[in-house]
Design an enzyme around this catalytic site. Structure first.
Site, short mmCIF file in Angstrom:
data_model
loop_
_atom_site.label_atom_id
_atom_site.label_comp_id
_atom_site.label_asym_id
_atom_site.label_seq_id
_atom_site.Cartn_x
_atom_site.Cartn_y
_atom_site.Cartn_z
N ALA A 229 1.09 1.77 11.65
CA ALA A 229 1.36 1.09 10.37
C ALA A 229 0.27 0.79 9.47
CB ALA A 229 2.10 -0.09 10.70
N ILE B 30 -3.05 -7.37 14.44
CA ILE B 30 -1.97 -7.27 15.52
C ILE B 30 -2.46 -6.32 16.60
CG2 ILE B 30 0.45 -6.38 16.01
CD1 ILE B 30 0.80 -6.72 12.85
N ASN C 151 1.00 -1.26 -0.02
CA ASN C 151 -0.13 -0.12 0.06
C ASN C 151 0.86 1.18 -0.06
OD1 ASN C 151 0.35 0.84 2.86
ND2 ASN C 151 -0.60 -1.16 3.16
N LYS D 184 -14.56 0.60 14.91
CA LYS D 184 -13.24 -0.04 14.79
C LYS D 184 -12.69 0.11 16.37
CE LYS D 184 -11.29 -0.06 10.97
NZ LYS D 184 -10.62 0.42 9.72
N PHE E 279 -4.81 3.36 14.72
CA PHE E 279 -5.25 4.26 13.67
C PHE E 279 -6.46 3.73 12.78
CE2 PHE E 279 -2.54 7.88 13.21
CZ PHE E 279 -1.81 8.04 14.47
N LYS F 49 -11.83 -3.23 18.61
CA LYS F 49 -10.31 -3.60 18.91
C LYS F 49 -9.96 -3.53 20.08
CE LYS F 49 -8.91 -3.32 14.00
NZ LYS F 49 -7.85 -3.88 13.16
N LYS G 224 8.98 -16.78 -10.05
CA LYS G 224 8.14 -15.87 -10.56
C LYS G 224 7.11 -16.50 -11.47
CE LYS G 224 9.00 -11.83 -13.17
NZ LYS G 224 8.35 -11.69 -14.64
O1 PMT Z 1 2.60 6.32 6.75
P1 PMT Z 1 2.04 7.52 6.11
O2 PMT Z 1 2.21 7.76 4.56
O3 PMT Z 1 2.39 8.76 6.70
O4 PMT Z 1 0.29 7.44 6.16
C1 PMT Z 1 -0.24 7.43 7.52
C2 PMT Z 1 -1.25 6.40 7.46
C3 PMT Z 1 -2.35 6.92 6.64
C4 PMT Z 1 -0.91 5.00 7.16
C5 PMT Z 1 -1.80 6.34 8.87
O5 PMT Z 1 -2.06 7.58 9.61
C6 PMT Z 1 -2.80 5.22 9.16
O6 PMT Z 1 -4.04 5.63 9.05
N1 PMT Z 1 -2.35 4.28 9.75
C7 PMT Z 1 -3.59 2.88 9.81
C8 PMT Z 1 -3.59 2.32 8.51
C9 PMT Z 1 -4.31 1.01 8.84
O7 PMT Z 1 -4.07 0.04 8.53
O8 PMT Z 1 -5.67 1.45 9.00
P2 PMT Z 1 -6.89 0.21 9.18
O9 PMT Z 1 -7.99 0.99 9.46
O10 PMT Z 1 -6.66 -0.68 8.13
O11 PMT Z 1 -6.11 -0.48 10.40
C10 PMT Z 1 -6.78 -0.18 11.84
C11 PMT Z 1 -5.67 -0.09 12.81
O12 PMT Z 1 -5.40 -1.73 12.95
C12 PMT Z 1 -4.55 0.24 12.59
O13 PMT Z 1 -3.99 0.68 13.98
C13 PMT Z 1 -3.48 -0.78 11.91
O14 PMT Z 1 -2.18 -0.63 12.39
C14 PMT Z 1 -4.01 -2.28 12.64
N2 PMT Z 1 -4.01 -3.27 11.99
C15 PMT Z 1 -4.60 -3.28 10.65
C16 PMT Z 1 -4.31 -4.51 9.97
C17 PMT Z 1 -3.93 -5.59 10.65
N3 PMT Z 1 -3.62 -6.81 10.11
N4 PMT Z 1 -3.41 -5.49 12.03
C18 PMT Z 1 -3.43 -4.38 12.49
O15 PMT Z 1 -2.87 -4.10 13.60
#
Ligand code: PMT
Length: 410
Positions: free
Chosen positions: A282, A313, A217, A344, A330, A348, A296
């Site tokens: 992240a 996570i 992404n 969310k 986030f 979570k 490949k």
């Molecule tokens: O890195 P930049 O270019 O500065 O951009 C910042 C950002 C947009 C990436 C950042 O601000 C942001 O929104 N990060 C979270 C992105 C994300 O994965 O959001 P989500 O809504 O899909 O996930 C929700 C939360 O669960 C997040 O805290 C994520 O880290 C976490 N997660 C998601 C998927 C997963 N398998 N495990 C997780 O822990």
């Protein structure tokens, strides 16, 4: 900040005041008096040109410390820098900051004491520009100010009004009370996370399809890196677990480079064993290709991509929460931001959730700025204006610290 070993009274905030050579430099004396009245300890650095407006003797008398100064072009002797001016200070405040000083800071020049100290200082920085309105409006100045803001400096913007040069417009040094307030806030922040271990995840994950391809992404890591830098500047021990990014990690931060969600999961669980604050900034892939191909995949072969879910996570870290831990998530949304973010956070179980709309440009992925809505511990939505990601990070840490204080360390 305590007064000393065995004495847990808070010591005076230590402010290193840089004064550069604009007409507003004469206000430095009043600024020092105001800071000292508020209980701060002040040491001053004068640029050569500033001495035309305020004398070293005046500032030395008001601060009770010798005033440090060097000419442009004369690098300071190593001892000046290492008498721990940099280590002594809780905050670096530059007021007034001329267009020249802004440019030197923004471009990383270090050929006089003030610019050298700026480059060596990893704590909070407050800059109060003052100059002729035409200079203030110049795109170069604006770009320099933006760069400093994106690196976390707090900018106290100049006022509109008549200036000594007879021009009218924005360029007059901000009111002293505004500079004092920002300086004291910065000094207080500089050790508010002393001794606290903070774990931050940042950037994308790359989920392999075959040895040459992956599902990824657009996360650049900027948001997570800004949180790591801001926490470090507050005295925290920081572990930054990041996916593949091209930006440079902040100084003084332990970094763990990962590629996949599974690797990030392992690294974050390891860091969370001792971290008091865990921030998942992240962009972790929710799914990964089932059993990536060993070779490949040829374009001639018909192929489809079967995806399997990655572990959540953040949810796992909440489930494994240790006493005293604050966990922040986030949310990257493209529609119904508040509703989806609240749901969310509920799902979570994290303490705070930072929601950002990633559908537009100028905010979210890759941008220097971010417009977020904080879902607070009571589940209330609090929209924040568009601001540099470092300032989002500072505001987020300001919201995390009280939660930490409520949960004593185990
Ligand atoms: O890195 P930049 O270019 O500065 O951009 C910042 C950002 C947009 C990436 C950042 O601000 C942001 O929104 N990060 C979270 C992105 C994300 O994965 O959001 P989500 O809504 O899909 O996930 C929700 C939360 O669960 C997040 O805290 C994520 O880290 C976490 N997660 C998601 C998927 C997963 N398998 N495990 C997780 O822990």
């Amino acid at each position: 900040m305590t007064a000393g070993p065995g004495d847990d009274r808070p010591r005076a905030p230590r402010i290193l005041l840089g004064v550069s050579g604009g007409i507003a430099a004469y206000k430095a004396a009043e600024l020092v008096r105001a800071l000292v009245r508020e209980g701060a300890e002040v040491r001053a650095i004068l640029t050569r040109r500033a001495e035309a407006f305020v004398t070293p003797l005046t500032l030395a008398t008001l601060t009770g410390h010798p005033v440090e100064r060097t000419e442009f072009g004369e690098p300071p002797s190593p001892s000046i820098l290492h008498i721990d001016l940099v280590r002594w200070a809780d905050a670096l405040v530059v007021a007034p900051a001329t267009g020249n000083v802004l440019a030197r800071f923004a471009r990383g020049l270090a050929d006089d004491l003030l610019s050298t100290v700026y480059l060596a200082f990893d704590g909070p920085v407050v800059v109060a520009p003052a100059m002729n309105p035409r200079m203030w409006d110049h795109p170069e100045t604006r770009e320099n100010v933006a760069r400093l803001g994106h690196r976390g400096a707090v900018i106290v913007p100049p006022e509109e009004g008549f200036l000594a040069c007879g021009d009218e417009g924005a360029g007059r040094l901000a009111p002293l009370e505004a500079i004092v307030a920002e300086a004291l806030a910065a000094a207080r922040r500089s050790s508010s996370l002393d001794g606290v271990h903070v774990a931050v995840s940042a950037g994308p994950t790359f989920e392999p399809i075959d040895p040459a391809r992956f599902v990824g992404n657009r996360s650049s890591g900027r948001m997570g890196f800004a949180i790591a830098a801001a926490a470090r500047a507050r005295g925290a021990r920081v572990t930054l677990v990041h996916g593949p990014v091209t930006i440079t990690p902040p100084w003084g931060v332990e970094t763990v480079a990962v590629r996949t969600a599974l690797e990030m999961r392992e690294a974050m669980h390891e860091a969370a064993r001792t971290a008091r604050v865990v921030v998942m900034a992240a962009a972790v892939a929710d799914h990964r290709p089932a059993g990536p191909a060993e070779r490949k995949i040829s374009r001639k072969e018909p192929w489809s991509l079967e995806l399997v879910p990655n572990p959540d996570i953040l949810a796992e870290l909440v489930a494994a929460r240790r006493p005293g831990q604050v966990i922040v998530g986030f949310a990257a949304e493209t529609h119904d931001l508040v509703e989806r973010a609240k749901a969310k956070k509920q799902r979570k179980g994290c303490d705070l959730l930072v929601a950002n709309d990633v559908s537009g440009a100028g905010s979210g992925f890759e941008a220097d700025d971010n417009r977020v809505t904080l879902i607070d511990e009571q589940g209330r939505a609090e929209p924040w204006p568009l601001m540099p990601k470092r300032q989002v990070a500072e505001r987020l840490l300001d919201r995390i610290e009280p939660l930490l204080a409520e949960r004593p360390a185990p």
